[in-house]
Write a protein that holds these residues in place. Structure first.
Motif, mmCIF file in Angstrom:
data_model
loop_
_atom_site.group_PDB
_atom_site.id
_atom_site.type_symbol
_atom_site.label_atom_id
_atom_site.label_comp_id
_atom_site.label_asym_id
_atom_site.label_seq_id
_atom_site.Cartn_x
_atom_site.Cartn_y
_atom_site.Cartn_z
ATOM 1 N N PHE A 1 -49.468 -33.250 53.137
ATOM 2 C CA PHE A 1 -50.005 -31.955 52.757
ATOM 3 C C PHE A 1 -51.012 -31.417 53.765
ATOM 4 C CE2 PHE A 1 -49.158 -33.259 48.117
ATOM 5 C CZ PHE A 1 -47.895 -32.695 48.162
ATOM 6 N N ARG A 2 -51.758 -32.336 54.437
ATOM 7 C CA ARG A 2 -52.876 -31.853 55.247
ATOM 8 C C ARG A 2 -52.936 -32.407 56.676
ATOM 9 N NH1 ARG A 2 -54.977 -32.811 50.096
ATOM 10 N NH2 ARG A 2 -55.670 -30.890 49.072
ATOM 11 N N LEU A 3 -52.396 -33.590 56.927
ATOM 12 C CA LEU A 3 -52.666 -34.261 58.197
ATOM 13 C C LEU A 3 -51.479 -34.325 59.146
ATOM 14 C CD1 LEU A 3 -54.744 -37.282 56.814
ATOM 15 C CD2 LEU A 3 -55.576 -35.065 57.625
ATOM 16 N N ASN A 4 -50.272 -34.348 58.623
ATOM 17 C CA ASN A 4 -49.083 -34.539 59.462
ATOM 18 C C ASN A 4 -48.377 -33.219 59.758
ATOM 19 O OD1 ASN A 4 -49.538 -37.272 59.336
ATOM 20 N ND2 ASN A 4 -47.897 -37.695 57.882
ATOM 21 N N PHE A 5 -47.648 -33.199 60.864
ATOM 22 C CA PHE A 5 -46.735 -32.091 61.138
ATOM 23 C C PHE A 5 -45.430 -32.361 60.394
ATOM 24 C CE2 PHE A 5 -49.636 -31.879 64.745
ATOM 25 C CZ PHE A 5 -49.888 -30.514 64.825
ATOM 26 N N GLU A 6 -45.040 -31.441 59.522
ATOM 27 C CA GLU A 6 -43.858 -31.610 58.686
ATOM 28 C C GLU A 6 -42.996 -30.352 58.751
ATOM 29 O OE1 GLU A 6 -43.479 -34.496 57.455
ATOM 30 O OE2 GLU A 6 -45.411 -35.340 56.864
ATOM 31 N N ALA B 1 -37.705 -23.171 66.475
ATOM 32 C CA ALA B 1 -39.049 -22.664 66.794
ATOM 33 C C ALA B 1 -40.117 -23.687 66.419
ATOM 34 C CB ALA B 1 -39.297 -21.344 66.066
ATOM 35 N N ALA B 2 -39.934 -24.354 65.268
ATOM 36 C CA ALA B 2 -40.887 -25.383 64.854
ATOM 37 C C ALA B 2 -40.855 -26.561 65.817
ATOM 38 C CB ALA B 2 -40.572 -25.836 63.433
ATOM 39 N N PHE B 3 -39.646 -26.984 66.210
ATOM 40 C CA PHE B 3 -39.514 -28.087 67.160
ATOM 41 C C PHE B 3 -40.134 -27.718 68.513
ATOM 42 C CE2 PHE B 3 -37.242 -30.393 70.495
ATOM 43 C CZ PHE B 3 -37.358 -31.699 70.046
ATOM 44 N N PHE B 4 -39.861 -26.503 68.954
ATOM 45 C CA PHE B 4 -40.389 -26.007 70.232
ATOM 46 C C PHE B 4 -41.915 -26.043 70.231
ATOM 47 C CE2 PHE B 4 -41.957 -22.665 72.983
ATOM 48 C CZ PHE B 4 -41.164 -22.757 74.122
ATOM 49 N N GLU B 5 -42.508 -25.561 69.140
ATOM 50 C CA GLU B 5 -43.967 -25.505 69.041
ATOM 51 C C GLU B 5 -44.581 -26.902 69.038
ATOM 52 O OE1 GLU B 5 -47.277 -23.158 66.346
ATOM 53 O OE2 GLU B 5 -45.418 -23.822 65.397
ATOM 54 N N ASP B 6 -43.991 -27.819 68.253
ATOM 55 C CA ASP B 6 -44.520 -29.178 68.185
ATOM 56 C C ASP B 6 -44.375 -29.900 69.518
ATOM 57 O OD1 ASP B 6 -45.144 -28.699 65.585
ATOM 58 O OD2 ASP B 6 -43.537 -29.919 64.718
ATOM 59 N N TRP B 7 -43.223 -29.710 70.171
ATOM 60 C CA TRP B 7 -42.989 -30.354 71.473
ATOM 61 C C TRP B 7 -44.007 -29.864 72.500
ATOM 62 C CZ3 TRP B 7 -39.335 -34.099 72.699
ATOM 63 C CH2 TRP B 7 -39.234 -34.421 74.059
ATOM 64 N N HIS B 8 -44.259 -28.557 72.510
ATOM 65 C CA HIS B 8 -45.218 -27.996 73.455
ATOM 66 C C HIS B 8 -46.630 -28.475 73.141
ATOM 67 C CE1 HIS B 8 -47.979 -24.806 74.962
ATOM 68 N NE2 HIS B 8 -47.247 -24.967 76.044
ATOM 69 N N CYS C 1 -35.781 -28.044 47.642
ATOM 70 C CA CYS C 1 -36.202 -28.194 49.028
ATOM 71 C C CYS C 1 -35.937 -29.625 49.491
ATOM 72 C CB CYS C 1 -37.660 -27.800 49.227
ATOM 73 S SG CYS C 1 -38.852 -28.707 48.246
ATOM 74 N N VAL C 2 -35.603 -29.728 50.756
ATOM 75 C CA VAL C 2 -35.359 -31.005 51.432
ATOM 76 C C VAL C 2 -36.131 -30.966 52.733
ATOM 77 C CG1 VAL C 2 -33.638 -32.551 52.440
ATOM 78 C CG2 VAL C 2 -33.033 -31.151 50.442
ATOM 79 N N GLY C 3 -36.815 -32.044 53.065
ATOM 80 C CA GLY C 3 -37.568 -32.009 54.308
ATOM 81 C C GLY C 3 -38.150 -33.347 54.680
ATOM 82 N N THR C 4 -39.274 -33.290 55.375
ATOM 83 C CA THR C 4 -39.927 -34.494 55.874
ATOM 84 C C THR C 4 -41.217 -34.798 55.121
ATOM 85 O OG1 THR C 4 -41.256 -33.308 57.534
ATOM 86 C CG2 THR C 4 -39.031 -33.977 58.182
ATOM 87 N N ALA C 5 -41.683 -33.864 54.287
ATOM 88 C CA ALA C 5 -42.999 -34.007 53.659
ATOM 89 C C ALA C 5 -42.947 -34.943 52.453
ATOM 90 C CB ALA C 5 -43.523 -32.640 53.227
ATOM 91 N N ASN C 6 -43.833 -35.923 52.442
ATOM 92 C CA ASN C 6 -44.016 -36.790 51.286
ATOM 93 C C ASN C 6 -44.984 -36.126 50.308
ATOM 94 O OD1 ASN C 6 -42.500 -39.111 52.413
ATOM 95 N ND2 ASN C 6 -44.187 -39.138 53.884
#
Length: 251
Positions: A192-197, A43-50, A181-186
């Protein structure tokens, strides 16, 4: 889309395969998930792609049981500037404030703002073991320099800063008590505020124990920053670090 997905720090490039002469071995963490949480990541990938392309993807939305047969409590947390709230900020801040025993953070880019530095200091002062693992090498010089400004305040509160020395460390992992937690966020303003993570949070003591063992091996390949290390650097280095800090909000 397949019934399994991966989330973590790995991108596509030769350096992520350890082929870079400059960085050497590449240390990263990626986690593969199966089961119903796959649809949450989709769902997150779908939303970002759209949002990026305007296209609506055709995906498999039928949930399936986890291949391992084990039940783990997993939260898929997408975040980004389109959110009504600062989702990433709120999640990490809440995790830090609720921690009672240990808080280990591994991030290649450690440029938090004052509210996060204060939260980490408070955690250490109330007896939490706070460790921060960052790379010893620099791939983005301004970010690497800016991180030095946080060392003195961390030292005063008893926060341990460790620098990974065997190649370049790019993982984004946090262990807080028996959660992880494991993810993409630095650990910086951009994430925290500018990137899609996207972050996968696990409420599972067994898996968190595996993460703890993994991070212990990383700490064994790192050196702890010495008290007063920034002050022992040259005037020009300290000046460069202070100038780099001015650019922290956009790093």
């Amino acid at each position: 889309m397949a019934a399994r997905l991966g989330v973590g720090g790995l991108n596509v490039g030769d350096e992520y395969l350890g082929r870079s002469r400059k960085f050497g071995p590449w240390r990263d963490t990626h986690v593969r998930v199966t089961g119903p949480v796959v649809q949450c990541v989709q769902a997150a990938f779908f939303e970002d792609w759209h949002w990026t392309s305007g296209q609506l993807l055709t995906l498999d939305w039928e949930p399936r049981a986890a291949e391992s047969g084990k039940s783990r409590f997993v939260l898929a947390l997408p975040s980004g500037p389109a959110d009504e709230w600062e989702t990433c900020t709120l999640f990490f801040m809440h995790a830090i404030q609720q921690t009672t025993r240990r808080l280990w953070i591994a991030s290649p880019y450690f440029v938090p703002d004052e509210q996060f530095i204060t939260a980490l200091q408070l955690a250490a002062l109330r007896g939490v073991e706070v460790r921060v693992l960052i790379p010893d090498k620099a791939d983005h010089l301004l970010v690497w320099l800016a991180a030095w400004n946080h060392f003195p305040a961390a030292e005063r509160a008893g926060i341990q800063i460790w620098r990974y020395t065997e190649g370049f460390m790019h993982q984004k992992v946090m262990l807080f008590d028996d959660y992880c937690c494991v993810g993409t966020a630095n650990f910086d303003n951009r994430s925290f505020r500018l990137n899609f993570e996207i972050t996968l949070a696990f409420a599972d003591a067994e898996f968190s124990g595996q993460i703890a063992e993994m991070l212990e091996r990383d700490f064994a390949r790192a050196r702890r920053v010495r008290p007063g290390e920034l002050e022992q650097r040259s005037f020009w280095f300290r000046l460069a670090a202070r100038i780099a800090r001015l650019t922290a909000p956009i790093q």
